[in-house]
Design an enzyme around this catalytic site. Structure first.
Site: not given
Ligand code: TYD
Length: 137
Positions: A49
């Site tokens: 992303h």
């Molecule tokens: P995600 O952004 O998909 O992680 P990655 O970039 O590692 O693929 O986030 C994973 C999950 O955690 C998603 O359900 C959103 C949650 N999340 C939070 O609640 N707070 C945060 O600060 C972050 C970064 C993610």
């Protein structure tokens, strides 16, 4: 693309090492949120992303992973394996993390609270947004 890696000063003695992170000093933005990724399963690719506005600093506090940065024109890959190096990821940078070592703990400092609205999760949309921005210049 200029990759911004901040060298973090290690305060070490014969007991071990310590690194302090202070906003506006060695972190170039106000720290509003800290989170860390750990226990990433083998073969998993994370990130995938960009953010409209968020600025981040990413540190492999333990272990290593590979990091792909893409500004819509150029892709750069690097290895994060040094707890004394902070990778700055600006807004509108597509990022992917992979090849996590089993012990990898990736700490992320961010200048805003979590906000799903700020995410760009579709690569095609990201590229179109980058083209739109460069047409405006
Ligand atoms: P995600 O952004 O998909 O992680 P990655 O970039 O590692 O693929 O986030 C994973 C999950 O955690 C998603 O359900 C959103 C949650 N999340 C939070 O609640 N707070 C945060 O600060 C972050 C970064 C993610």
């Amino acid at each position: 693309m200029e990759v911004k890696l901040v060298q973090l000063q290690k305060h070490g003695d014969d007991r071990g090492a310590l690194i302090a992170l202070e906003d506006q000093k060695n972190v170039p933005f106000p720290i509003r949120r800290v989170y860390y990724l750990f226990g990433t399963k083998p073969g998993v690719r994370r990130g995938l992303h960009a953010h409209h506005n968020l600025r981040q600093m990413i540190i492999a506090v333990r272990g290593s992973c590979r990091f792909l940065l893409d500004d819509g024109r150029e892709r750069v890959e690097l290895l994060l394996d040094n707890p004394a190096q902070g990778l700055i990821v600006e807004s509108m940078m597509w990022r992917e993390m992979y090849d996590f070592s089993e012990d990898c703990v990736l700490m992320v400092l961010a200048d805003a609270h979590y906000d799903e609205i700020d995410y760009v999760r579709d690569y095609k949309e990201f590229i179109e947004m980058c083209r739109g921005e460069s047409d405006e210049k």
